[in-house]
Design an enzyme around this catalytic site. Sequence first.
Site: not given
Lengths: 162, 162, 162, 162, 162, 162
Positions: C75-77, C115-116, C130
């Site tokens: 749902m992120c723009h 969110m970024e 990793d």
Amino acid sequence: MSEFSHWNEEGRPKMVDISKKDDSKRTAVAQSTILIKKELYDAIRNAEIKKGDPLQVAQIAGIMAAKKTPDMIPMCHPIQIQGVDFNFEYQQVDNGYELIIQAKVTCKGNTGVEMEALTAVSVASLTFYDMCKAVDKSMIIKETFLLSKTGGKNGDYNASNI
Amino acid sequence: MSEFSHWNEEGRPKMVDISKKDDSKRTAVAQSTILIKKELYDAIRNAEIKKGDPLQVAQIAGIMAAKKTPDMIPMCHPIQIQGVDFNFEYQQVDNGYELIIQAKVTCKGNTGVEMEALTAVSVASLTFYDMCKAVDKSMIIKETFLLSKTGGKNGDYNASNI
Amino acid sequence: MSEFSHWNEEGRPKMVDISKKDDSKRTAVAQSTILIKKELYDAIRNAEIKKGDPLQVAQIAGIMAAKKTPDMIPMCHPIQIQGVDFNFEYQQVDNGYELIIQAKVTCKGNTGVEMEALTAVSVASLTFYDMCKAVDKSMIIKETFLLSKTGGKNGDYNASNI
Amino acid sequence: MSEFSHWNEEGRPKMVDISKKDDSKRTAVAQSTILIKKELYDAIRNAEIKKGDPLQVAQIAGIMAAKKTPDMIPMCHPIQIQGVDFNFEYQQVDNGYELIIQAKVTCKGNTGVEMEALTAVSVASLTFYDMCKAVDKSMIIKETFLLSKTGGKNGDYNASNI
Amino acid sequence: MSEFSHWNEEGRPKMVDISKKDDSKRTAVAQSTILIKKELYDAIRNAEIKKGDPLQVAQIAGIMAAKKTPDMIPMCHPIQIQGVDFNFEYQQVDNGYELIIQAKVTCKGNTGVEMEALTAVSVASLTFYDMCKAVDKSMIIKETFLLSKTGGKNGDYNASNI
Amino acid sequence: MSEFSHWNEEGRPKMVDISKKDDSKRTAVAQSTILIKKELYDAIRNAEIKKGDPLQVAQIAGIMAAKKTPDMIPMCHPIQIQGVDFNFEYQQVDNGYELIIQAKVTCKGNTGVEMEALTAVSVASLTFYDMCKAVDKSMIIKETFLLSKTGGKNGDYNASNI
């Protein structure tokens, strides 16, 4: 000379069916060269002392690009590459330095990894350019070509000399 | 000579903050050249008659690659490019033909589109190679460089000559 | 307490319309911490001498992931981030070392970059894991959270303490 | 303790060549935990009645992210994952609730799926955060780690306890 | 009738330059319809009771696809969509049920979002098919078309009737 | 009628585990149809003389989309498609022309390529629409469906008639 394999009967491109080809281990090595000014070379050397290195970013970008090859080159088959490594070497020339970039890609599959190796060195070159363009926009990416390949029914290939 | 802008204080790369730069219209033109044998040139010409054309696929791949630039070049900012166009030209040379590929990218934004134009011609070159490599693996992608740019606070740029 | 903004009337998720929100400069800082054994810490220190550094790869992966956020979080723009930078710090603790990873993301737009920033530190942490998992699979990625944000109509935010 | 496998001789990262490793069935289970306030927990419960559920979006995002792992984690090999499933469980704690997220990834191949499982739970956690952040920005993503793995020449692994 | 805008002078496609067009708020609504058997409809209704719902997955896939439009449709400009929402409705017909899917996309920009809305409903339809094809492979995705658009210099558009 | 395979016990979608299924050669053919006005048909025919052709772009976009299927359709397994080809045919109808688009996808694997073929024709249709929408926004993408599939334990499938 072989015939084109990417065109269908109407003259439009297709992704050729390789489902009858057998799996084998395959490798490809590609090379690219960037011509840089002495000033940029010196600047990089100094930056390297501070632990920063355009080659680090170029190498990581090149490895990631090898994985993206079928997403970029329209008729490339998706393959599961098994390994990617890079070699970098600076050589002094008349008008500055040449940075020689080589990438080797390995896979087990029924199609070659020439495009993956060429994409890897091309994106590494572009990334090197991006990292350094604030210092010198006039860099030239010179000869990019397939150095060698092994595996597959058409046998091995080695670029004679250029 | 400007200083490097991609390194943070610890010597690791960062995406530089451009939020204080103003928007302006910007363009960049990049060029790449592929050296091909006469046999390949003739084969392409014949294929063209059948309405198939490596340049079509190369151009579409190049346009799509311009949009993918920030996904490929690690420190590139995402931008909304406003237009991409290509120019192709074959020139006869001693040992065959040269295909000269130029791409022009336009944007309105606070960072340039040099990398987008360079990525566009590079991926177009790689795609041309892929479309034709069944006929000739020895093609060489020659000089890839920034031909010109306009817009931005550092002013316009034109590659003098090469 | 505000109401949920992602659900439409039928109870299915939507991407909320932000077209009436004004552009402003926004920043967000997120933090993640990885708990590692002393043996791994020492191994990294030794590798660093050889000029290799998991933090380099983690930082580059984190920057690239910040750009991919709208492709990962449904749902992120899509937004045009303007800058990303990282800070890394090792702290000795009872059972080894903690690597504290912070990422700061900047944009000019009508939606925030929380969110970024969170995606950037998360992918940097995963990449560090990793790079080092051949040495130690038992690493634990600890508290990942939003440290602060500025800009936007809801005002600034600072994580009180944890 | 094993040696690092991602560094080449010059100290730059490479994608290690796995072409000599045999295919086998492999699984990996990873876990992440989100600490949420009672108010958010209650809000989610009410939203669930209206048929909306952050866990739905988180699970779908996590499954899609597992497929994107080699595109996000630079040195990860592309693999063809064969299955992904999630388990979610809320547990009441002193200061609210903990949402425990587990993802299990299955493949047949010559490299493990630890990173795919860890990426799946991380992106599911980030998505849950995104779906609920309008209600509570102070959520903390706690321990993210590899719970277990099976298959491959190094044998099975189980996180002892944390 | 307008002229084609995607072809350059040599007859190859280009991404048209829109840098002279002004920003405005734009919306587009697209619709698609899937014809399903009564048995599948009943199966979905029963699955819904168990809280699973193909529409949830279809909607999330459609929203994510809207963001990927410029990556899929070669000549589409990258734009920053501002909102996406869906509407689903089942209608009984002679030979089973029709599921009518509508998606509305909003943006502020200098190019429309018709392709984003059409891509959203198309991928939602494909996802619905994928979720249900184990039950019925004979589903038909029927009329997919642009229902309406607003904004932009060419004015509003409404599909008259079909 | 088979049961749904995408739902886990809690009613949330999962990517089903196919690791016990055997590899076999598989093909799928999907079809889509676009209804266009006579004016558009004539315009395309004229453009074709200038060597531009929406079908070229549509075919390339469709081939690239087939490779992106697992990135778009949430529960689709990643597979290595082995070949993609297209067939286009114009048919005159009462109210203009119908363009019939068929795509055939081939793979060797343990899951089918129905979604890849359906995605290929859908994105080809959307691309055709995008290339021509400046001339006619009222185009309708009609029946999109699976024409046939071969391979896999459930045997072959042929759409009876529509």
